[in-house]
Design a protein around this motif. Structure first.
Motif, PDB file in Angstrom:
ATOM      1  N   PHE A  13       2.370  -7.678  -9.717  1.00 52.31           N
ATOM      2  CA  PHE A  13       3.560  -7.046  -9.139  1.00 52.31           C
ATOM      3  C   PHE A  13       3.719  -5.618  -9.655  1.00 52.31           C
ATOM      4  CE2 PHE A  13       8.195  -6.346  -8.858  1.00 52.31           C
ATOM      5  CZ  PHE A  13       8.332  -6.502  -7.490  1.00 52.31           C
ATOM      6  N   CYS A  14       3.456  -5.412 -10.930  1.00 46.63           N
ATOM      7  CA  CYS A  14       3.536  -4.059 -11.501  1.00 46.63           C
ATOM      8  C   CYS A  14       2.471  -3.148 -10.895  1.00 46.63           C
ATOM      9  CB  CYS A  14       3.385  -4.116 -13.015  1.00 46.63           C
ATOM     10  SG  CYS A  14       4.806  -4.845 -13.836  1.00 46.63           S
ATOM     11  N   TYR A  16       1.203  -3.487  -7.919  1.00 48.83           N
ATOM     12  CA  TYR A  16       1.600  -3.277  -6.528  1.00 48.83           C
ATOM     13  C   TYR A  16       2.588  -2.119  -6.421  1.00 48.83           C
ATOM     14  CZ  TYR A  16       3.499  -4.345  -1.904  1.00 48.83           C
ATOM     15  OH  TYR A  16       3.900  -4.266  -0.607  1.00 48.83           O
ATOM     16  N   LEU A  17       3.481  -2.000  -7.376  1.00 42.75           N
ATOM     17  CA  LEU A  17       4.497  -0.947  -7.346  1.00 42.75           C
ATOM     18  C   LEU A  17       4.082   0.324  -8.091  1.00 42.75           C
ATOM     19  CD1 LEU A  17       7.737  -3.051  -7.802  1.00 42.75           C
ATOM     20  CD2 LEU A  17       6.830  -2.057  -5.708  1.00 42.75           C
ATOM     21  N   THR A  20       4.938   3.680  -6.452  1.00 38.01           N
ATOM     22  CA  THR A  20       6.380   3.918  -6.493  1.00 38.01           C
ATOM     23  C   THR A  20       6.785   4.479  -7.840  1.00 38.01           C
ATOM     24  OG1 THR A  20       6.825   2.178  -4.886  1.00 38.01           O
ATOM     25  CG2 THR A  20       8.619   2.771  -6.353  1.00 38.01           C
ATOM     26  N   TRP A  21       6.313   3.870  -8.899  1.00 36.65           N
ATOM     27  CA  TRP A  21       6.672   4.322 -10.250  1.00 36.65           C
ATOM     28  C   TRP A  21       6.133   5.713 -10.540  1.00 36.65           C
ATOM     29  CZ3 TRP A  21       5.353  -0.869 -12.991  1.00 36.65           C
ATOM     30  CH2 TRP A  21       6.347  -1.786 -12.696  1.00 36.65           C
ATOM     31  N   ILE A  35       8.008   5.199  -1.460  1.00 35.09           N
ATOM     32  CA  ILE A  35       8.571   3.910  -1.866  1.00 35.09           C
ATOM     33  C   ILE A  35       8.648   2.952  -0.677  1.00 35.09           C
ATOM     34  CG2 ILE A  35      10.671   2.781  -2.696  1.00 35.09           C
ATOM     35  CD1 ILE A  35      11.143   5.380  -4.382  1.00 35.09           C
ATOM     36  N   ASN A  38       5.142   1.881   0.404  1.00 37.95           N
ATOM     37  CA  ASN A  38       4.538   1.021  -0.600  1.00 37.95           C
ATOM     38  C   ASN A  38       5.128  -0.383  -0.564  1.00 37.95           C
ATOM     39  OD1 ASN A  38       2.887   0.357  -2.798  1.00 37.95           O
ATOM     40  ND2 ASN A  38       4.524   0.805  -4.218  1.00 37.95           N
ATOM     41  N   ILE A  39       6.428  -0.479  -0.426  1.00 41.87           N
ATOM     42  CA  ILE A  39       7.062  -1.800  -0.433  1.00 41.87           C
ATOM     43  C   ILE A  39       6.717  -2.595   0.824  1.00 41.87           C
ATOM     44  CG2 ILE A  39       9.300  -2.970  -0.300  1.00 41.87           C
ATOM     45  CD1 ILE A  39      10.337  -0.858  -2.287  1.00 41.87           C
ATOM     46  N   TRP A  48      -1.785   1.217   0.453  1.00 46.20           N
ATOM     47  CA  TRP A  48      -1.531   1.284  -0.989  1.00 46.20           C
ATOM     48  C   TRP A  48      -2.324   2.431  -1.621  1.00 46.20           C
ATOM     49  CZ3 TRP A  48      -4.151   0.887  -5.621  1.00 46.20           C
ATOM     50  CH2 TRP A  48      -3.356   0.705  -6.759  1.00 46.20           C
TER      51      TRP A  48
END
Length: 64
Positions: A13-14, A16-17, A20-21, A35, A38-39, A48
């Motif tokens: 999950f980290c 995947y995001l 965004t981060w 964001i 990406n989501i 991605w």
């Protein structure tokens, strides 16, 4: 088996995001579209990778 699932799911999950981060951390001008893409479309790997490259681009707000 459950322990392995509990350990691997947060890591994936980290990852995947990650775009965004990066966009938020770098104060990117286009953070909102990065964001959103990406989501909602990040699971398609191609999007991605595009979001990751986009978030690493030089289009950031200057610190004045």
């Amino acid at each position: 088996m459950l322990f392995l699932l509990v350990l691997i799911f947060p890591i994936l999950f980290c990852l995947y995001l990650l775009p965004t981060w990066i966009a938020i951390g770098r104060n990117h001008n286009q953070a909102a579209p990065i964001i959103i893409l990406n989501i909602f479309l990040g699971w398609t790997f191609f999007v991605w990778i595009c979001c990751l490259a986009w978030s690493c681009s030089n289009n950031v707000w200057s610190k004045k």
